[in-house]
Write a protein that holds these residues in place. Structure first.
Motif, PDB file in Angstrom:
ATOM      1  N   GLY A   1       0.798  -1.226   0.000  1.00 54.03           N
ATOM      2  CA  GLY A   1       0.000   0.000   0.000  1.00 54.03           C
ATOM      3  C   GLY A   1       0.826   1.268   0.000  1.00 54.03           C
ATOM      4  O   GLY A   1       0.282   2.362  -0.148  1.00 54.03           O
ATOM      5  N   LYS A   2       2.124   1.154   0.172  1.00 56.58           N
ATOM      6  CA  LYS A   2       2.987   2.330   0.192  1.00 56.58           C
ATOM      7  C   LYS A   2       3.451   2.620  -1.235  1.00 56.58           C
ATOM      8  O   LYS A   2       3.804   1.703  -1.979  1.00 56.58           O
ATOM      9  CB  LYS A   2       4.194   2.085   1.103  1.00 56.58           C
ATOM     10  N   SER A   3       3.435   3.880  -1.628  1.00 58.30           N
ATOM     11  CA  SER A   3       3.804   4.251  -2.995  1.00 58.30           C
ATOM     12  C   SER A   3       4.676   5.492  -2.981  1.00 58.30           C
ATOM     13  O   SER A   3       4.752   6.217  -1.986  1.00 58.30           O
ATOM     14  CB  SER A   3       2.545   4.510  -3.838  1.00 58.30           C
ATOM     15  N   ILE A   4       5.341   5.710  -4.121  1.00 57.18           N
ATOM     16  CA  ILE A   4       6.210   6.864  -4.288  1.00 57.18           C
ATOM     17  C   ILE A   4       5.503   7.883  -5.168  1.00 57.18           C
ATOM     18  O   ILE A   4       4.939   7.539  -6.204  1.00 57.18           O
ATOM     19  CB  ILE A   4       7.555   6.443  -4.893  1.00 57.18           C
ATOM     20  N   SER A   5       5.534   9.121  -4.736  1.00 58.85           N
ATOM     21  CA  SER A   5       4.863  10.198  -5.471  1.00 58.85           C
ATOM     22  C   SER A   5       5.764  10.708  -6.595  1.00 58.85           C
ATOM     23  O   SER A   5       6.878  11.191  -6.339  1.00 58.85           O
ATOM     24  CB  SER A   5       4.513  11.346  -4.518  1.00 58.85           C
ATOM     25  N   ASN A   6       5.293  10.579  -7.835  1.00 62.76           N
ATOM     26  CA  ASN A   6       6.040  11.121  -8.975  1.00 62.76           C
ATOM     27  C   ASN A   6       6.210  12.634  -8.838  1.00 62.76           C
ATOM     28  O   ASN A   6       7.239  13.196  -9.214  1.00 62.76           O
ATOM     29  CB  ASN A   6       5.317  10.800 -10.286  1.00 62.76           C
ATOM     30  N   TRP A   7       5.171  13.283  -8.327  1.00 64.07           N
ATOM     31  CA  TRP A   7       5.221  14.734  -8.163  1.00 64.07           C
ATOM     32  C   TRP A   7       6.333  15.121  -7.167  1.00 64.07           C
ATOM     33  O   TRP A   7       7.070  16.072  -7.399  1.00 64.07           O
ATOM     34  CB  TRP A   7       3.866  15.222  -7.650  1.00 64.07           C
ATOM     35  N   GLU A   8       6.460  14.352  -6.063  1.00 60.24           N
ATOM     36  CA  GLU A   8       7.489  14.665  -5.071  1.00 60.24           C
ATOM     37  C   GLU A   8       8.877  14.467  -5.657  1.00 60.24           C
ATOM     38  O   GLU A   8       9.789  15.278  -5.435  1.00 60.24           O
ATOM     39  CB  GLU A   8       7.310  13.782  -3.833  1.00 60.24           C
ATOM     40  N   VAL A   9       9.053  13.389  -6.446  1.00 62.42           N
ATOM     41  CA  VAL A   9      10.348  13.149  -7.092  1.00 62.42           C
ATOM     42  C   VAL A   9      10.675  14.301  -8.048  1.00 62.42           C
ATOM     43  O   VAL A   9      11.800  14.810  -8.080  1.00 62.42           O
ATOM     44  CB  VAL A   9      10.338  11.813  -7.851  1.00 62.42           C
ATOM     45  N   MET A  10       9.669  14.740  -8.805  1.00 64.62           N
ATOM     46  CA  MET A  10       9.875  15.837  -9.749  1.00 64.62           C
ATOM     47  C   MET A  10      10.267  17.118  -9.014  1.00 64.62           C
ATOM     48  O   MET A  10      11.158  17.850  -9.465  1.00 64.62           O
ATOM     49  CB  MET A  10       8.587  16.052 -10.574  1.00 64.62           C
TER      50      MET A  10
END
Length: 404
Positions: A41-50
């Motif tokens: 259920g844990k995911s990485i935010s593309n927006w945060e990486v950007m």
């Protein structure tokens, strides 16, 4: 799609008359390695990486940074674009081999950055193509490396000053690209209203109106003009600088033509096809005209029939009115005749009564007169008789006296 250009220092003039320039494309590809996600259920935010990537290059900035579809479960890919090529090296130094730390994750994310390779044909590409092609003749225009195919050209940048604001002009196209060499022929398929019926519908052309970009072909008289144009356009954007000084740019696709689009055979074939379609169109127009005439004739007949029916209906209505009025007149006339007859009868009756009265009066007068005459006669006779008697008595009396 056009983008606003803030730094035009690397732009080179393509055509001063039309305010068109070429600006180097400065793009890079960023790959961010992703850690293994251990918690469900844990995911990485593309927006945060950007956002972290943008922070890493500060104070430099990307003019565009977007996620590309080649990302996987192991890494995220971005495509970044900057104003100038000189900035690319600065950003590569700040990004390539560096790490990103995301909140909530203990693992660090490794960043790889490389400058984009240009997807653009080289001299080897077109030389080898035309050398190996069996159906090409390098002595014939259009069957040798002399024609450039351009896609994604903005319509408004290729219009004539006194022409429609969104209709590109072949004259403007030739003027703009003849700086590389003498142009033999140009073609903008979208300007040909009959081309749509001869081309595959999936081909990148469209009916004029409501579109922003167009496709074009530019054929050079000499190989040098073609080669110079291809070499100059390699890795470049098309940029337009307005009268207000603001500049916008867009990506265009440039390839060499492999379809013999501007060969004499193709030009003749399209002309014949155009003439055929014109003839078909003329026949369709003639058919439409005849159908329209037939429809108008039918409508005219219906109109005349309707008018005749209306006239007949009106005639019948007027006839009914006339008969009704005649009937009323006849009735009134009979009524008047009856009145006259009755009045005449009454007058005749009165006259007869008057005549009868007068006749009676006359009769009475006659009778009175006759009575008077009769009485007079009687009186006369009585008087005469009395006189005779008196005479007789006198005579007798005289006789007696004599005897004595």
């Amino acid at each position: 799609m056009t983008t606003l250009v803030h730094d035009t220092t690397e732009a080179v003039c393509l055509c001063q008359e039309y305010n068109l320039f070429l600006k180097p494309i400065a793009k890079m590809t960023l790959s961010v390695a992703l850690p293994q996600l251990k918690l469900p259920g844990k995911s990485i935010s593309n927006w945060e990486v950007m956002e972290r990537v943008k922070a890493m290059v500060a104070p430099e900035q990307f003019s565009a940074l977007r996620l590309i579809s080649k990302s996987t479960m192991d890494f995220i890919r971005f495509e970044g674009e900057v104003e100038n090529r000189g900035v690319v090296k600065i950003l590569l130094a700040k990004l390539d081999g560096k790490s990103i730390k995301l909140s909530g994750f203990t693992d660090i994310l490794k960043v790889r950055a490389v400058e984009n390779k240009m997807d653009f044909p080289t001299r080897y590409d077109w030389d080898s193509f035309f050398r190996d092609a069996k159906d090409m003749n390098d002595t014939v225009p259009g069957e040798r490396p002399d024609t450039i195919r351009l896609e994604g050209l903005p319509c408004r940048w290729f219009t004539l000053p006194d022409g429609p604001p969104d209709r590109p002009s072949e004259m403007a196209l030739q003027t703009i690209f003849q700086g590389f060499g003498q142009v033999r022929h140009v073609d903008i398929p979208m300007l040909d209203p009959y081309r749509e019926e001869t081309l595959d519908k999936n081909f990148n052309t469209f009916t004029f109106g409501g579109h922003l970009n167009f496709e074009a072909y530019v054929q050079y008289q000499e190989y040098d003009g073609f080669a110079k144009a291809m070499d100059t356009l390699r890795g470049m954007k098309l940029m337009y600088k307005g009268e207000d000084g603001k500049a916008v740019a867009c990506n265009i696709k440039v390839t060499f033509d492999t379809s013999k689009h501007l060969s004499d055979v193709a030009l003749k074939r399209r002309q014949q096809e155009r003439l055929r379609i014109l003839e078909l169109e003329r026949q369709r127009e003639e058919l439409k005209r005849k159908e329209k005439e037939e429809e108008e004739r039918h409508k005219e007949e219906e109109r005349k029939q309707k008018e005749a029916e209306e006239e007949e209906k009106e005639r019948r209505r007027e006839e009914r009115i006339r008969k009704r009025e005649q009937k009323l007149r006849d009735r009134e006339e009979r009524r008047n005749l009856k009145k006259v007859k009755r009045r005449q009868e009454e007058e005749q009756k009165k006259l007869q009564m008057k005549i009868a009265t007068e006749e009676r009066r006359l009769l009475l007068a006659q009778r009175n007169l006759e009575s008077i005459r009769l009485i007079a006669e009687l009186l006369g006779r009585t008087k005469a008789l009395k006189q005779q008697q008196q005479e007789k008595e006198r005579t007798q009396s005289y006789g007696t006296i004599t005897r004595h």
